[in-house]
Design a protein around this motif. Structure first.
Motif, PDB file in Angstrom:
ATOM      1  N   PRO A   1      11.137  -1.920  -1.222  1.00  9.50           N
ATOM      2  CA  PRO A   1      12.320  -1.736  -2.079  1.00  9.50           C
ATOM      3  C   PRO A   1      12.050  -1.985  -3.560  1.00  9.50           C
ATOM      4  N   ASP A   2      11.068  -2.837  -3.871  1.00 14.06           N
ATOM      5  CA  ASP A   2      10.713  -3.058  -5.275  1.00 14.06           C
ATOM      6  C   ASP A   2       9.390  -2.388  -5.637  1.00 14.06           C
ATOM      7  N   GLY A   3       8.897  -1.511  -4.772  1.00 11.05           N
ATOM      8  CA  GLY A   3       7.611  -0.859  -5.000  1.00 11.05           C
ATOM      9  C   GLY A   3       7.701   0.274  -5.998  1.00 11.05           C
ATOM     10  N   LEU A   4       6.554   0.876  -6.256  1.00  8.42           N
ATOM     11  CA  LEU A   4       6.465   1.928  -7.272  1.00  8.42           C
ATOM     12  C   LEU A   4       7.412   3.082  -6.998  1.00  8.42           C
ATOM     13  N   LEU A   5       7.475   3.544  -5.759  1.00  7.71           N
ATOM     14  CA  LEU A   5       8.288   4.728  -5.469  1.00  7.71           C
ATOM     15  C   LEU A   5       9.766   4.460  -5.719  1.00  7.71           C
ATOM     16  N   ALA A   6      10.249   3.294  -5.257  1.00  4.71           N
ATOM     17  CA  ALA A   6      11.656   2.956  -5.491  1.00  4.71           C
ATOM     18  C   ALA A   6      11.923   2.756  -6.977  1.00  4.71           C
ATOM     19  N   THR A   7      10.970   2.166  -7.675  1.00  6.53           N
ATOM     20  CA  THR A   7      11.137   1.939  -9.110  1.00  6.53           C
ATOM     21  C   THR A   7      11.204   3.260  -9.865  1.00  6.53           C
ATOM     22  N   LEU A   8      10.349   4.192  -9.496  1.00  7.45           N
ATOM     23  CA  LEU A   8      10.402   5.511 -10.127  1.00  7.45           C
ATOM     24  C   LEU A   8      11.734   6.199  -9.829  1.00  7.45           C
ATOM     25  N   ALA A   9      12.198   6.063  -8.582  1.00  5.56           N
ATOM     26  CA  ALA A   9      13.443   6.730  -8.186  1.00  5.56           C
ATOM     27  C   ALA A   9      14.645   6.197  -8.947  1.00  5.56           C
ATOM     28  N   ALA A  10      14.548   4.968  -9.458  1.00  6.93           N
ATOM     29  CA  ALA A  10      15.651   4.402 -10.242  1.00  6.93           C
ATOM     30  C   ALA A  10      15.778   5.068 -11.603  1.00  6.93           C
ATOM     31  N   HIS A  11      14.735   5.773 -12.023  1.00  5.44           N
ATOM     32  CA  HIS A  11      14.738   6.367 -13.359  1.00  5.44           C
ATOM     33  C   HIS A  11      14.574   7.879 -13.358  1.00  5.44           C
ATOM     34  N   ILE A  12      14.085   8.445 -12.273  1.00  4.94           N
ATOM     35  CA  ILE A  12      13.792   9.877 -12.212  1.00  4.94           C
ATOM     36  C   ILE A  12      14.398  10.415 -10.922  1.00  4.94           C
ATOM     37  N   PRO A  13      15.158  11.505 -10.975  1.00  2.40           N
ATOM     38  CA  PRO A  13      15.931  11.935  -9.804  1.00  2.40           C
ATOM     39  C   PRO A  13      15.119  12.519  -8.655  1.00  2.40           C
ATOM     40  N   HIS A  14      13.892  12.922  -8.874  1.00  4.07           N
ATOM     41  CA  HIS A  14      13.122  13.532  -7.782  1.00  4.07           C
ATOM     42  C   HIS A  14      11.708  12.966  -7.818  1.00  4.07           C
ATOM     43  N   VAL A  15      11.304  12.306  -6.725  1.00  4.06           N
ATOM     44  CA  VAL A  15       9.992  11.656  -6.641  1.00  4.06           C
ATOM     45  C   VAL A  15       9.186  12.298  -5.513  1.00  4.06           C
ATOM     46  N   VAL A  16       7.997  12.721  -5.839  1.00  4.36           N
ATOM     47  CA  VAL A  16       7.073  13.336  -4.875  1.00  4.36           C
ATOM     48  C   VAL A  16       5.857  12.421  -4.752  1.00  4.36           C
ATOM     49  N   LEU A  17       5.401  12.186  -3.526  1.00  2.00           N
ATOM     50  CA  LEU A  17       4.201  11.387  -3.284  1.00  2.00           C
ATOM     51  C   LEU A  17       3.093  12.288  -2.741  1.00  2.00           C
ATOM     52  N   ALA A  18       1.928  12.191  -3.362  1.00  2.00           N
ATOM     53  CA  ALA A  18       0.733  12.899  -2.887  1.00  2.00           C
ATOM     54  C   ALA A  18      -0.379  11.876  -2.737  1.00  2.00           C
ATOM     55  N   VAL A  19      -0.994  11.830  -1.570  1.00  2.92           N
ATOM     56  CA  VAL A  19      -2.022  10.827  -1.278  1.00  2.92           C
ATOM     57  C   VAL A  19      -3.376  11.521  -1.139  1.00  2.92           C
ATOM     58  N   VAL A  20      -4.328  11.046  -1.932  1.00  6.41           N
ATOM     59  CA  VAL A  20      -5.698  11.549  -1.874  1.00  6.41           C
ATOM     60  C   VAL A  20      -6.522  10.613  -0.994  1.00  6.41           C
ATOM     61  N   PRO A  21      -7.265  11.134  -0.014  1.00  5.80           N
ATOM     62  CA  PRO A  21      -8.060  10.243   0.845  1.00  5.80           C
ATOM     63  C   PRO A  21      -9.067   9.434   0.026  1.00  5.80           C
ATOM     64  N   SER A  22      -9.083   8.124   0.231  1.00  6.79           N
ATOM     65  CA  SER A  22     -10.052   7.263  -0.461  1.00  6.79           C
ATOM     66  C   SER A  22     -11.433   7.515   0.118  1.00  6.79           C
ATOM     67  N   TYR A  23     -12.354   7.843  -0.752  1.00  8.88           N
ATOM     68  CA  TYR A  23     -13.705   8.149  -0.286  1.00  8.88           C
ATOM     69  C   TYR A  23     -14.506   6.859  -0.160  1.00  8.88           C
ATOM     70  N   VAL A  24     -15.041   6.618   1.009  1.00  9.13           N
ATOM     71  CA  VAL A  24     -15.894   5.451   1.246  1.00  9.13           C
ATOM     72  C   VAL A  24     -17.240   5.960   1.741  1.00  9.13           C
ATOM     73  N   PRO A  25     -18.303   5.692   1.018  1.00 11.49           N
ATOM     74  CA  PRO A  25     -19.617   6.185   1.447  1.00 11.49           C
ATOM     75  C   PRO A  25     -20.040   5.579   2.773  1.00 11.49           C
ATOM     76  N   ALA A  26     -20.892   6.304   3.457  1.00 14.47           N
ATOM     77  CA  ALA A  26     -21.508   5.733   4.653  1.00 14.47           C
ATOM     78  C   ALA A  26     -22.367   4.558   4.236  1.00 14.47           C
ATOM     79  N   PRO A  27     -22.465   3.523   5.055  1.00 16.78           N
ATOM     80  CA  PRO A  27     -23.310   2.375   4.705  1.00 16.78           C
ATOM     81  C   PRO A  27     -24.744   2.809   4.444  1.00 16.78           C
TER      82      PRO A  27
END
Length: 839
Positions: free
Chosen positions: A417-443
């Motif tokens: 409820p106090d996270g980034l998405l909710a905070t953005l929604a309090a100021h901007i009427p339309h919020v879109v989330l796009a998640v990029v896979p975190s790249y972790v190299p093979a050991p």
């Protein structure tokens, strides 16, 4: 509120008037920078860039363009040395700028420092940023060799204030990886004369050249006691804001925005936002934390149009102002997505990112940070929970925001409820989330070898073994040059077909081409060099895009070896990569050399190994390799080898990784050892090859006068520039195509075997390459040629004429030609025309 230069008012006047801070420079400098106050005990003021895309939303084209321009200047400065340059960017602020400079430098390999430790990834270096609120920088390249080399190292930061950060970096890296030249790049150079002299002294001390490139330069004049005055001003202003209960600058209150009905294909996953699946390419790094190569860049470029289109579908109709908001160190991927979106939607698109940096927000036209939203850290940072910020977002008139985070940061805290998405929604009427896979190299690969594992010899290399330069290929073979292995072709054929001997137990007498045939080879090379170069480029790019960013090329001796060398040359030409390349033996019916696999597993990660061959015929070697790898693993050998072969030509549709599926003359198929480094085909015989030995082969030093091995490679590599654009287009189409093998070649071979009464598919040799081998090394019965086949078969017709073998034209043939070996060979057998079949 405007987020540019505030309608003509310089966004540094508020700080300058209250603290006496003076920014000295030309109009370029004041147009690029504003001033704000830090909540930092080490430095009072903050230089706020209008073109960096961190604190001030800006056009993504402008942000990327400034980095590209700096990269172009560095490229001009370095000249020929630019080809060997590596770029290092600073977290968090300059990660995207460094990426963009690497783009402008011609696609140089890129790495940025990070404040996020990654389990299992070895640290290649680190340094301190003395004035920052968070100082520890880590260098975590996936490939430890990225920072090794004598080429220039280009260090990119958003600003130079004192030069301390650069000195700390170079001091650490030069002790580990010394080099002759460094180039320091920034948007603005704000050092004093004394600080500039200190960098010059340091360069002399370490004996290296240090150049500096900046878009603008100037100085900041700070009055005495400015740090204490700045801290007092920040405390006073924040106390006043708290007392008045103002939340417009830092608060998150306000009604939660309601959204229209969800768009088709876009799922509403939370009250505050919609989530878009970008379709991020598998294995593509999200940025330069572990290294980013030209191959990665090209994969991203190819995927961006589709990803941008998915984002555009999520932007509500009628939106006039859209923000793409990146996440701390994740700056480049959101920047490129924003730039793509800028071309797809009619709205004004702006780009900025969240940050760790605590800065005072003052809603005044003469101050650079007009608003601030505050939210909890949502990526489980190593330094524990804390506040994070987005500046100049609230109150900026955005209709929609696309928040781009990596998957490590897609946590419960992000959605709280106090996270980034909710905070953005309090100021901007339309919020879109796009998640990029975190790249972790093979050991980092460490082979797990049994204690009793026999010591295997190092690869053989030219000029002691083969006419190839030593760096081009290492032969995992034993040298049998002093052993007599050759037998007349008729005797070999009789022994092979009678079951008395295996074809790999002896060698045919090396065919010495006539002057007429040599002319034919050179003519074929001249006409097909560009065609081969394009196929080399396509198969190499496909391997780098899909198999490994730094593959270990393992060619199947000997037909695969010239192709492996050419692929290695393409990787160096196009990406600056020096790929390892080895040649190993595989024998039909006996499998691949298991000792060679053991050697490879002891020196490389098997997952990076890519087996290379010249072409596929009916796919027998493809099947042989798959079975051999399975048997090797079942016997306790190292796991991870991928049995799929990469080939120059796949006319039989037997593999997914190929340069072309056309069946045409590859000139290296015209000759034997004299186009393959003067190496014989491989030998596997029990009295010569023991259980702990590599398979054997001979080096025909005596044929050096007829050797065209390097000339063949040079002729093809000389056409790389000519075909580069065609390769890029072909690869883009290929990566999007269905390349599932159909094995139509195998089906055709079975049909031919039945129709011609052979009843043994091993005696049917399809394709130009295999037909050539039949004419050079076996006793052919007849040649089937596809009706209308032209110059690609000139050499086949000439060889057939010399050996008295009929050429029969047929209509329905998936290959250009097929060579048939007589199923019941006896000495003195005759061909279909009644002439004796002899050498």
């Amino acid at each position: 509120m405007s987020n540019a230069v505030n309608n003509g008012v310089w966004s540094g006047t508020w700080v300058a008037e209250r603290l006496g801070v003076e920014l000295v420079g030309d109009d370029t400098l004041t147009g690029m920078l504003g001033l704000a106050l830090r909540r930092n005990p080490k430095r009072a003021h903050l230089l706020v860039s209008h073109v960096l895309g961190k604190h001030v939303p800006q056009s993504p084209t402008v942000v990327h363009g400034h980095g590209l321009a700096l990269g172009h200047r560095v490229r001009a400065l370095l000249g020929a040395e630019a080809a060997d340059a590596v770029v290092l960017g600073y977290a968090e602020t300059a990660t995207g700028l460094g990426h963009s400079v690497a783009d402008g430098l011609g696609g140089a390999p890129y790495l940025h420092s990070t404040r996020r430790p990654v389990a299992g990834v070895a640290t290649a270096g680190g340094f301190e940023e003395s004035h920052s609120h968070a100082t520890s920088h880590l260098l975590l390249p996936e490939d430890p060799a990225l920072l090794v080399g004598d080429g220039p190292l280009v260090l990119v930061d958003d600003e130079f204030s004192t030069g301390n950060t650069v000195l700390n970096t170079v001091r650490d890296l030069h002790a580990r990886y010394p080099r002759r030249r460094y180039v320091v790049v920034a948007l603005v150079d704000m050092r004093s004369a004394a600080d500039a002299g200190r960098l010059e002294d340091f360069a002399r001390e370490i004996g290296a050249r240090v150049d500096l490139v900046a878009a603008a330069s100037g100085t900041v004049r700070l009055p005495e006691g400015v740090l204490e005055k700045g801290q007092a001003l920040v405390a006073s202003h924040e106390a006043e804001s708290a007392a008045e209960g103002r939340t417009s600058a830092a608060g998150t209150s306000g009604p939660v925005a309601q959204f229209p009905a969800p768009l088709e294909g876009v799922a509403v996953t939370h009250l505050h936002h919609v989530r878009v699946d970008l379709g991020w390419p598998q294995g593509l790094p999200d940025g330069g934390r572990h290294g980013f190569t030209q191959a990665h860049r090209e994969a991203l470029d190819a995927a961006l149009p589709a990803m941008g289109a998915r984002l555009a579908e999520a932007i509500p109709e009628g939106a006039s102002r859209v923000l793409v908001l990146g996440f701390e160190e994740l700056m480049y991927a959101p920047l490129r997505l924003a730039r793509e979106l800028e071309h797809l939607v009619p709205a004004e698109v702006r780009y900025s990112t969240t940050t760790r940096s605590p800065v005072l927000a003052v809603d005044d036209p003469g101050y650079a940070i007009r608003s601030r939203i505050v939210f909890p850290a949502h990526d489980d940072p190593a330094d524990g929970p804390g506040e994070r910020y987005a500046y100049n977002v609230a109150g900026a008139g955005f209709d929609a925001v696309v928040a781009v985070v990596d998957s490590v940061a897609d946590t419960a805290a992000l959605h709280a409820p106090d996270g980034l998405l909710a905070t953005l929604a309090a100021h901007i009427p339309h919020v879109v989330l796009a998640v990029v896979p975190s790249y972790v190299p093979a050991p980092l690969y460490v082979p797990d070898l049994p204690e009793e594992s026999p010591m295997l010899p190092e690869p053989l290399r030219g000029p002691a073994f083969s006419s190839y330069p030593p760096e081009e290929v290492g032969w995992l073979l034993q040298d049998l040059s002093d052993v007599t292995l050759e037998a007349p072709t008729e005797e070999r054929e009789e022994a092979i077909q009678s079951g008395g001997a295996h074809y790999a137990e002896s060698l045919p007498v090396e065919y010495q081409p006539s002057e007429q045939y040599q002319r034919l080879f050179h003519a074929a090379l001249e006409t097909s060099a560009a065609r081969i170069a394009q196929a080399v480029g396509v198969v190499t790019e496909t391997v780098i895009a899909e198999r490994s960013p730094r593959p270990v090329l393992v060619s199947l001796a000997r037909a695969g070896t010239p192709v492996g060398v050419l692929m290695r040359r393409w990787a160096r030409y196009r990406h600056g990569l020096d790929l390892p390349h080895y040649a190993v033996s595989i024998v039909r019916g006996r499998g691949i050399d298991a000792n060679a696999l053991r050697w490879l597993a002891a020196h490389h990660d098997p997952r990076d190994v890519v087996f290379v061959d010249g072409w596929t015929g009916k796919g027998a070697i493809t099947r042989e390799l798959a079975a051999a790898i399975e048997e090797f693993e079942a016997a306790g050998g190292a796991a991870g080898f991928d049995p799929e072969i990469a080939v120059l030509a796949d006319p039989g549709s037997c593999v997914r990784t190929y340069g072309t599926r056309e069946d045409f003359l590859i000139p290296s198929a015209c000759l034997n050892s004299t186009v393959s480094g003067l190496i014989s085909r491989t030998v596997l015989r029990a009295d010569l090859v023991g259980p702990d030995d590599f398979h054997g082969a001979k080096f025909y030093r005596e044929l050096a006068g007829a050797d065209v091995s390097v000339a063949f490679l040079d002729a093809v590599a000389a056409r790389f520039d000519e075909v580069a654009d065609a390769v890029a287009g072909a690869v883009k189409e290929l990566l999007a195509a269905d390349r599932t093998p159909t094995w139509e070649g195998w089906a055709a071979v079975e049909r031919i075997s039945e129709e011609y009464g052979i009843h043994d598919v091993n005696l049917v040799k399809p394709g130009v390459g295999e037909t050539t081998r039949v004419l050079l090394r076996r006793v052919p019965w007849k040649i089937l040629a596809r009706a209308g086949a032209g110059a690609d078969l000139d050499h086949v017709r000439l060889l057939a004429e010399q050996r008295g073998v009929p050429v029969e034209e047929v209509g329905e043939l998936p290959y250009t030609c097929v060579g048939l070996i007589h199923p019941q060979y006896t000495r003195g057998a005759t061909g279909a025309d009644g002439r004796a079949v002899s050498v």
